[in-house]
Scaffold this active site. Structure first.
Site, PDB file in Angstrom:
ATOM      1  CB  THR A 126      -8.672   4.634  -5.750  1.00 47.94           C
ATOM      2  OG1 THR A 126      -7.289   4.479  -6.075  1.00 47.94           O
ATOM      3  CG2 THR A 126      -8.906   6.019  -5.188  1.00 47.94           C
ATOM      4  CB  THR A 159       2.998   6.399  -4.654  1.00 49.92           C
ATOM      5  OG1 THR A 159       1.782   5.878  -5.182  1.00 49.92           O
ATOM      6  CG2 THR A 159       2.812   6.664  -3.184  1.00 49.92           C
ATOM      7  CB  SER A 394     -18.468   2.556 -15.799  1.00 46.42           C
ATOM      8  OG  SER A 394     -17.558   1.495 -15.873  1.00 46.42           O
TER       9      SER A 394
END
Lengths: 394, 394
Positions: A126, A159, A394
Site C-alpha cells: 500500500t 505486521t 485522497s
C-alpha cells in the site's frame, strides 16, 4: 486495487497463523480464525490491498467468502473455498469491492508462476516504498517470506500482513508454537507509530514436501525454528525501515530486566516517544527525552524498581549512569555523527525507493535488575509521516 | 532563562501538591515531595524555565536548595529556605544554572506586585504560545491559577507546572484530597503527545485569609472543590489548545464504561493515536482510524468486553454502531465541515499567539457496558509539531 494469489500444488495440513488482538478486527481475520479452528487443509492465500474489509456496512465475512469461492472455482481446488485464506489491507470501514475482485481473479490466476515471490511482495503493497522479501535455508529446505506494512504498525502479534512459505515438513502443532514465538520476538518487538492494525496477520504455510534433514528430530526442529525466527526478524526490520516517512530506524536493546514484558515495555516506550522520535529525525541527540520516556514507563509499570544500576548508551557511548548524564560537547558531536550516519534517506531528506543500508540508531538500556533482554525496533517521526497521513484516503 | 517568584504575605500551612510519577523525576520534584512530607509552612514558589534540573551531573537537589536559600534571604522569610518550593522546566539533563539564578533573584524580588498573575504566567512559559491564566469565584473568595506546558504532555497527575492560589481557608488534608481528585479529572485526562514529563507539578497554595462562606461546612467544601475542579479543567484545556503545533483540540467523551480506568484508556487511545491525530490535522474524517484505536486498546485491556452496544459519534453525528460504519458522502462532507470549523490556526495554517475560540473536534464513544464516563482532551499531530521538536535545543 491488486488481487494477489499464492497457491500450493496440493492441499496442505501444515500451516499456522497468528492474528491481531484488535477488538474490531477485520472480516478476513474473523474468517482466518475460523479456518484455523476448523483445521481443514489449506491450498491458497488470496490478498488484496486498498480496502481492509474492517467494520464495513453489510456482511464482511460473507464478502470475503464470496471472493474465496471465486478463487477456488477458478483454480478448481479440491478443498473448495475453505482451502482459501483471505487477507485484506487498506482503508478501514470501506466495503470490500467484491465484484471487482471476483472479476480480477482470472487475471491473478493467469499471473501465477513458480519463479519468484517478488510479484506477490509487490502486489500486496500500500504505502510501502519497496517490496519486502526474505529467504533463509535450513534443514535441507528453504523458508521464504514476504511482508507489507508501513503505517498503523505496532503489531500485537504481526505486521499487517506477512506470509511465509516453506517446503519443510513440520508438524502443525509445532509450527503454530514456533510461529507465535517467532512473532513475539520480531513483529511484536516493532513499532512504526504505535497504532495497532485491525488486520495484522502472519501466516506460515508449508508444502510439506521436504522432510527435515538432521541427525535427530529435536535438532532439526530447533534449526527450523531458528530459521523461522531469523526470517521474521529480517522481515520486521524491513517493515520498520520502510515505515511511513521513516528517515532513521531506531534499535533498542534492553537488558538486565526482571521480566521480558518490562524489557519490551521499556523498548516500546523509547520507540513510541514522539519527542525522542522527532529529535532523532532532526539528528539531535536529545537524550533527556530518552531518559524521560524510560522513566515514564518505569514509573507507571514498575514503580518499585531500584534504579541505581540503570545505564544507557547511544551509538555505543555511555550517556547515562548512576542517575545522571555523562555528556560533554565532544560526546554530543559523536552522538550527532551516529544519528547522521544512520539516516536512510537520500540527498535533501528524500525518501529512497529502497533503503541504502541497514544501519540503525543504536540505543542500549541496561536496567540492572535481572537477566531478561529484548530488542525492539522502531522509526523516527518526520514531517513526511504527517504529510502521508493527513490525506491518506485522497 | 526566567526566574519567577510567587510570594505570600505570611507563611501558610494551607497548601497541597501532586507530582509526576516519572521514575526519573526532577530534583525540584524530589525536593517538593520532601517539603510535603515535612509539612512546614510555605511562603514562596520559585520557578525557572529553560533548564528542568532532571538527572543533571552533580547534586540537583542541593542546587535547588541553594536557589531556595537565596530567595529566602532576599525576602527575609521567617521560615527560611524550607518555606520556598522550587519548580523547574526545560531541557532534561542540563545542570541548573545556579549562579545565574541566584544573581537573578534580586530582580525577581523587585518585580513582585499585587495586581496580576499575568507576568508570572508569562515568566514560566517555554514553547507555550500564550500565557495560561484562569480565575474562579467561590465561597466568598477566589481561586486563580496559571499553567505552563505545550509538549511532553501526558500528565500522570498534572501538566508540567501549574500553580493555583486562593485566599480561602481550607484544611490542608481536605485540600490535598481535592487537588488530587481535580487533577485526576482534568490534567490526568489530557495528552498533547503521550510523553509524560519528568517535572509535572501541580501546587495549590492558600493564604487562608478568607473563611469559607456557606451555611454548613460540607456545602462550602463542596463548592470550593467544584471551583477547584473547574479551574483545573479550564487550565488543562488551555494546555491542550496551546500544544506544540496543535491546530485542532480533540475532546473525547467516553461513556457506558465498566470502570473509570477503561474509559480513560479508551479516551487516551484516541487522542494518542498518531494516525487519528494526523487525519484530524488534515481535516480528513478518517474514522476507521478512530475505531482502530479504540479496538486496539479494548483488545489489549478488556478483551472479554461485549462490543455489540458500542457506538461512536463525531461532531454529534453517529458514524459507527452495531459493529459497522454508518457513512455516506453527505455524512463525510458534514464530518469534514466539523473538523474545519474546529481549526484553531489562522489563515494558511499559521499558529496564532492566542486561540481564537474554544471549539473542539467532538468525539463520543459509548461502550454500552456500564455507567462510568470520562472526558479526555488532546491535540492533533502536525508538521509544526515535528519541526518544533526536531531541533528543540538549538
Amino acid at each position: 486495487m491488486n488481487v494477489t494469489l499464492i497457491v500450493a500444488d496440493a492441499p496442505t495440513a501444515s500451516y499456522a497463523a497468528v492474528f491481531t488482538s484488535n477488538a474490531f478486527c477485520g472480516a478476513p481475520v474473523t474468517l482466518g480464525r475460523r479456518r484455523m479452528h476448523e483445521g481443514l487443509p489449506l491450498q491458497a492465500l488470496c490478498i488484496n490491498n486498498k480496502v481492509s474489509n474492517v467494520c464495513a456496512a453489510g456482511d464482511g465475512v460473507a464478502d470475503a467468502e464470496t471472493v474465496c469461492s471465486a478463487v477456488a472455482a477458478a483454480l478448481d481446488l479440491p478443498g473448495g473455498s475453505s482451502s482459501v485464506l483471505p487477507s485484506s489491507t487498506g482503508v478501514i470501514g470501506w466495503k470490500l469491492p467484491v465484484d471487482a475482485m471476483v472479476k480480477a481473479v482470472p487475471d491473478a490466476v493467469g499471473d501465477l508462476q513458480r519463479d519468484s515471490l517478488l510479484p506477490a511482495a509487490k502486489g500486496i503493497m500500500t504505502t510501502d516504498r519497496y517490496p519486502k522479501l526474505r529467504s533463509v535455508e535450513a534443514c535441507g529446505g528453504r523458508l521464504v517470506g514476504i511482508a507489507k506494512g508501513a503505517g498503523m504498525i505496532e503489531p500485537n502479534m504481526a505486521t499487517m500482513l506477512s506470509f511465509i512459505l516453506t517446503d519443510l515438513d513440520v508438524p502443525r502443532s509445532e509450527l503454530q508454537r514456533m510461529l507465535a514465538a517467532a512473532a513475539d520476538s520480531s513483529f511484536n518487538c516493532m513499532s512504526v507509530d504505535a497504532d495497532q492494525s485491525t488486520s495484522d496477520t502472519l501466516v506460515c504455510i508449508s508444502s510439506a514436501t521436504t522432510p527435515l534433514k538432521a541427525s535427530r528430530d529435536q535438532e532439526a526442529l530447533a534449526e527450523f525454528e531458528g530459521a523461522l525466527r531469523q526470517l521474521c526478524e529480517e522481515l520486521s526490520g524491513d517493515v520498520a525501515r520502510n515505515g511511513e516517512g521513516t528517515s532513521h530506524v531506531i534499535r533498542v536493546r534492553v537488558s538486565g530486566s526482571p521480566t521480558r514484558e518490562i524489557a519490551r515495555g521499556v523498548g516500546k516506550a523509547v520507540v513510541n516517544s514522539p519527542l525522542f522520535k522527532t529529535a532523532v529525525a532532526g539528528n539531535d541527540p536529545n537524550v533527556g527525552r530518552l531518559v524521560g520516556a524510560v522513566g515514564s514507563y518505569l514509573g507507571r509499570a514498575a514503580p518499585e524498581l531500584e534504579l541505581g544500576g540503570v545505564s544507557m548508551r547511544l551509538g555505543g557511548r555511555t550517556i547515562f549512569k548512576q542517575g545522571s548524564f555523562d555528556l560533554d560537547s565532544e560526546a554530543e558531536a559523536e552522538l550527532s555523527a551516529h544519528l547522521k550516519q544512520a539516516l536512510i534517506t537520500g540527498e535533501g531528506g528524500v525518501s529512497l525507493p529502497y533503503p541504502p543500508h541497514e544501519r540503525c540508531v543504536e540505543v542500549e538500556v541496561e536496567l540492572g535488575n535481572g537477566d531478561e533482554a529484548i530488542t525492539v525496533v522502531g522509526s523516527d517521526l518526520t514531517r513526511e509521516y504527517v504529510d502521508i497521513n493527513a490525506d491518506y484516503r485522497s
